[in-house]
Design an enzyme around this catalytic site. Structure first.
Site, short mmCIF file in Angstrom:
data_model
loop_
_atom_site.label_atom_id
_atom_site.label_comp_id
_atom_site.label_asym_id
_atom_site.label_seq_id
_atom_site.Cartn_x
_atom_site.Cartn_y
_atom_site.Cartn_z
N HIS A 160 0.84 -1.21 0.00
CA HIS A 160 0.00 0.00 0.00
C HIS A 160 0.87 1.25 0.00
O HIS A 160 0.63 2.19 -0.78
CB HIS A 160 -0.92 -0.03 1.23
CG HIS A 160 -1.72 1.21 1.42
ND1 HIS A 160 -3.04 1.31 1.00
CD2 HIS A 160 -1.43 2.41 2.00
CE1 HIS A 160 -3.50 2.52 1.30
NE2 HIS A 160 -2.53 3.19 1.92
N GLU A 161 1.89 1.28 0.83
CA GLU A 161 2.76 2.45 0.90
C GLU A 161 3.62 2.59 -0.35
O GLU A 161 3.85 3.71 -0.84
CB GLU A 161 3.65 2.37 2.15
CG GLU A 161 2.88 2.34 3.46
CD GLU A 161 1.89 3.48 3.60
OE1 GLU A 161 2.14 4.58 3.04
OE2 GLU A 161 0.85 3.30 4.25
N HIS A 164 1.65 4.32 -2.98
CA HIS A 164 1.65 5.78 -2.85
C HIS A 164 2.87 6.39 -3.55
O HIS A 164 2.77 7.42 -4.22
CB HIS A 164 1.65 6.18 -1.38
CG HIS A 164 0.31 6.09 -0.72
ND1 HIS A 164 -0.83 6.63 -1.25
CD2 HIS A 164 -0.06 5.54 0.48
CE1 HIS A 164 -1.85 6.41 -0.43
NE2 HIS A 164 -1.41 5.75 0.62
N GLU A 251 -6.17 6.90 -1.01
CA GLU A 251 -6.17 5.69 -0.20
C GLU A 251 -6.82 4.53 -0.94
O GLU A 251 -6.33 3.40 -0.92
CB GLU A 251 -6.88 5.95 1.13
CG GLU A 251 -6.17 6.94 2.04
CD GLU A 251 -4.76 6.53 2.38
OE1 GLU A 251 -4.47 5.32 2.47
OE2 GLU A 251 -3.90 7.42 2.54
#
Length: 340
Positions: A160-161, A164, A251
């Site tokens: 997930h990071e 980003h 997100e």
């Protein structure tokens, strides 16, 4: 190797709009103060017998460009370090956290981005974030996260990071937290000053007993404080638009990216559920060490927790920065169903 991340034109548009707001709002902030100084404060001073003032306050546009561009460049350059320092995180090398580094490197390769640095914050609150600037990106995790999640959940959270970073939204968000944070604290400080002046006026008797000069000075101070409070509050609200435009959507995009990288949407769903349920048992001191305006960068929000004392600053500076966790989990489970 080609990236496994899906194309997301809507995210690109939102990043562009948010970037434009980050650039434009500081100029609007400067020239709004110039306007109210000329339209309100100088006439007020003249009406109280000060002056007359010849000419008005003027800020050369070139000077404004230099100041704003320099400020944004400095924030982009130093912003990641400032954020890391605000949460007590430090960069760690592969010798210290070999497995964590290996995971991040492998996920970055799957996303076709340069491996970000790895930073760790010694904090029991399980959370993670990504920061990014001209010198590169960093994925930040807390020791609470490493201790709370199992291997599959940790992999999904790191993915997930990394998403980003691959989506380039981490750069915008690393820079974008400054203006709302500054205007929020300016508004709060001005409100305290205004409150103190009103209290002093109430305890000191009427203005007639204070003398005409003191009464005029107090009037000017109160109006100045009210104007500063109004302008700061207005630009805090305006700067939060950056997060309304980008923070929630990014997100969802990073959730989709993590699902694409790992091929396991339910792993991130499980991680989010674990973080959501485990946050309430974290001591306030650890939650507060993550507080201070960087909440929009976290994988899981700090809001809605059972605190024993005052609310967190982050939930005031950036209200509702994340989509509801239950909605994110439902979407991820829907992705898993589509893969079956």
């Amino acid at each position: 190797m080609p990236s496994t991340l899906p194309e997301d034109p809507s995210l690109r548009r939102r990043v562009l709009v948010a970037t434009a707001l980050v650039v434009v709002l500081p100029f609007a902030f400067i020239y709004t103060f110039v306007f109210v100084t000329n339209a309100v404060l100088i006439p007020l001073l003249e009406s109280q017998g000060s002056g007359p003032y010849h000419g008005r306050v003027y800020v050369d546009p070139l000077f404004a460009v230099v100041v704003v561009a320099g400020g944004l460049a400095l924030q982009a350059w130093k912003g990641p370090d400032v954020v890391l320092g605000s949460v007590g995180a430090r960069r760690v090398d592969a010798d210290e956290y070999p497995e964590l580094h290996a995971r991040v490197t492998r996920l970055a390769q799957a996303a076709d981005v340069d491996p970000p640095a790895v930073a760790v914050a010694h904090n029991d609150a399980p959370n993670a974030m990504a920061v990014q600037g001209p010198r590169g990106a960093a994925v930040v995790v807390t020791t609470g996260l490493l201790e709370t999640l199992d291997g599959r959940e940790l992999e999904a959270t790191l993915a997930h990071e990394v998403s980003h970073v691959a989506n380039d939204d981490a750069t915008v968000m690393t820079v974008a937290w400054l203006l709302p944070t500054v205007t929020y604290y300016l508004a709060i400080a001005t409100a305290y000053v205004l409150y103190g002046m009103v209290r002093a006026l109430g305890h000191g008797g009427s203005s007639r007993n204070r003398g005409d000069g003191a009464a005029k000075a107090l009037l000017v101070l109160i109006v100045t404080a009210l104007v500063t409070l109004a302008v700061s509050a207005t630009f805090w609200a305006a700067s939060v638009l950056v997060h309304r435009v980008l923070s929630r959507y990014r997100e969802y995009a990073a959730d989709r990216g993590a699902a694409a990288i790992t091929g396991d949407p339910t792993a991130l769903a499980s991680a989010l559920r674990t973080l959501d349920e485990g946050m309430e048992s974290v001591p306030d001191r650890d939650l507060r060490s993550l507080d201070g305006g960087a909440e929009a960068l976290y994988v899981a929000p700090l809001e809605g927790r059972a605190f024993t004392d005052a609310e967190l600053v982050s939930t005031d500076v950036f209200p509702a920065t994340h989509p509801p966790t239950a909605d994110r989990i439902d979407r991820l489970r829907g992705m898993a169903g589509a893969l079956e």
